[in-house]
Write an enzyme that holds these catalytic residues in place. Sequence first.
Site, mmCIF file in Angstrom:
data_model
loop_
_atom_site.group_PDB
_atom_site.id
_atom_site.type_symbol
_atom_site.label_atom_id
_atom_site.label_comp_id
_atom_site.label_asym_id
_atom_site.label_seq_id
_atom_site.Cartn_x
_atom_site.Cartn_y
_atom_site.Cartn_z
ATOM 1 N N ASP A 67 -0.977 -8.440 1.377
ATOM 2 C CA ASP A 67 -2.114 -8.312 0.248
ATOM 3 C C ASP A 67 -1.592 -8.819 -0.989
ATOM 4 O O ASP A 67 -0.476 -9.463 -1.204
ATOM 5 C CB ASP A 67 -2.429 -6.811 0.051
ATOM 6 C CG ASP A 67 -1.152 -5.939 -0.068
ATOM 7 O OD1 ASP A 67 -0.072 -6.415 0.109
ATOM 8 O OD2 ASP A 67 -1.329 -4.824 -0.012
ATOM 9 N N ASN A 136 -2.533 7.700 -0.729
ATOM 10 C CA ASN A 136 -3.726 7.977 0.091
ATOM 11 C C ASN A 136 -4.152 7.807 1.474
ATOM 12 O O ASN A 136 -5.095 7.843 2.034
ATOM 13 C CB ASN A 136 -5.110 7.612 -0.955
ATOM 14 C CG ASN A 136 -5.086 6.040 -1.095
ATOM 15 O OD1 ASN A 136 -4.206 5.411 -0.313
ATOM 16 N ND2 ASN A 136 -5.842 5.488 -1.875
ATOM 17 N N HIS A 138 -3.503 4.552 2.354
ATOM 18 C CA HIS A 138 -3.872 3.162 2.713
ATOM 19 C C HIS A 138 -2.596 2.299 3.056
ATOM 20 O O HIS A 138 -1.549 2.827 3.260
ATOM 21 C CB HIS A 138 -4.262 2.551 1.488
ATOM 22 C CG HIS A 138 -3.121 2.201 0.378
ATOM 23 N ND1 HIS A 138 -3.403 2.308 -0.959
ATOM 24 C CD2 HIS A 138 -1.957 1.873 0.491
ATOM 25 C CE1 HIS A 138 -2.161 2.070 -1.763
ATOM 26 N NE2 HIS A 138 -1.387 1.697 -0.718
ATOM 27 N N GLU A 143 -8.144 0.853 1.540
ATOM 28 C CA GLU A 143 -8.333 2.029 0.875
ATOM 29 C C GLU A 143 -9.163 2.916 1.604
ATOM 30 O O GLU A 143 -10.007 2.583 2.589
ATOM 31 C CB GLU A 143 -8.856 1.974 -0.591
ATOM 32 C CG GLU A 143 -8.013 1.063 -1.395
ATOM 33 C CD GLU A 143 -6.968 1.932 -2.217
ATOM 34 O OE1 GLU A 143 -6.175 2.802 -1.206
ATOM 35 O OE2 GLU A 143 -6.763 1.594 -3.250
HETATM 36 C C1 F6R Z 1 1.900 -3.331 -0.288
HETATM 37 C C2 F6R Z 1 1.097 -2.765 0.372
HETATM 38 C C3 F6R Z 1 0.925 -1.155 0.148
HETATM 39 C C4 F6R Z 1 2.200 -0.332 -0.040
HETATM 40 C C5 F6R Z 1 1.800 1.159 -0.122
HETATM 41 C C6 F6R Z 1 3.173 2.171 -0.359
HETATM 42 O O1 F6R Z 1 2.004 -4.712 0.271
HETATM 43 O O2 F6R Z 1 0.611 -3.253 1.265
HETATM 44 O O3 F6R Z 1 0.008 -0.527 1.087
HETATM 45 O O4 F6R Z 1 2.868 -0.471 1.321
HETATM 46 O O5 F6R Z 1 1.240 1.203 -1.405
HETATM 47 O O6 F6R Z 1 3.861 1.447 -1.700
HETATM 48 P P1 F6R Z 1 5.148 1.989 -2.164
HETATM 49 O O7 F6R Z 1 6.082 1.513 -0.996
HETATM 50 O O8 F6R Z 1 5.545 1.310 -3.486
HETATM 51 O O9 F6R Z 1 5.062 3.541 -1.849
#
Ligand code: F6R
Length: 243
Positions: A67, A136, A138, A143
């Site tokens: 992303d 959440n 994701h 989402e």
């Molecule tokens: C990032 C991504 C997100 C993160 C998720 C966890 O490329 O795709 O899904 O993996 O938000 O983020 P952290 O590792 O910062 O807790």
Amino acid sequence: MHIIKTKDYAQMSKKAAHLIFAQVLMKPNCVLGLATGSTPIGTYKELIQWYEQGDLDFSSVTTANLDEYKGISRENDQSYFYFMNEHLFSHINIHPANTHIPNGMEPDSDKACKDYNSLLHSIGTIDLQLLGLGHNGHIGFNEPKDSFSTRTHCVTLSNRTIEANKRFFPSIDDVPKQAYTMGIQTIMEAKKVLVIVNGEEKASIVNQAFFGPITPLVPASILQLHPDCTLIADEAALSKTNI
Ligand code: F6R
């Protein structure tokens, strides 16, 4: 699903890096799907160390990131493009032309998503997809919603995600509200999926995602159906499960 429990973040990172190491060793021209965020930083550090020791060669590897924020330039230190260079690409011998991230500066969402889908199609099936887990549930920026999104699309980030990401920005108003993300179907088509999670604050969502019902309201729950998914989580993240 294969679950590996580790003592802490350092061990989680080491084990995840071992699996990526094995993938690159077995198939030097593999396609790696990569994630940003706090969780994979330790894993990337391990990979860099092995590269520096001469044990790992990325010269034939292709990568596709999950992303990118919409409306953020590559030079912005909060862009995922910047993150990947900072934490991995600039430290290893990967060819920049072989690294791919959605184009956050493309204002036309349809075009940005179409372009990334074509790109993903042209590089072929992802051999190993690395994923972090959002608070959440994701994965990528898929989402919670009422159906599973399939291919690359533009998402409006949930308040929970904006709240979680504000730590990286001067204020909550500076957190981008939209992002381009790889869709669930592309993630599910990866040959192997590797999810890494650490910390007590993710314990509840780990339990819901991997031990609860499969629902688009917890996007990661779909991974229970993936034929080759490994979850590497530390004790704290698994503390609300029976593992
Ligand atoms: C990032 C991504 C997100 C993160 C998720 C966890 O490329 O795709 O899904 O993996 O938000 O983020 P952290 O590792 O910062 O807790």
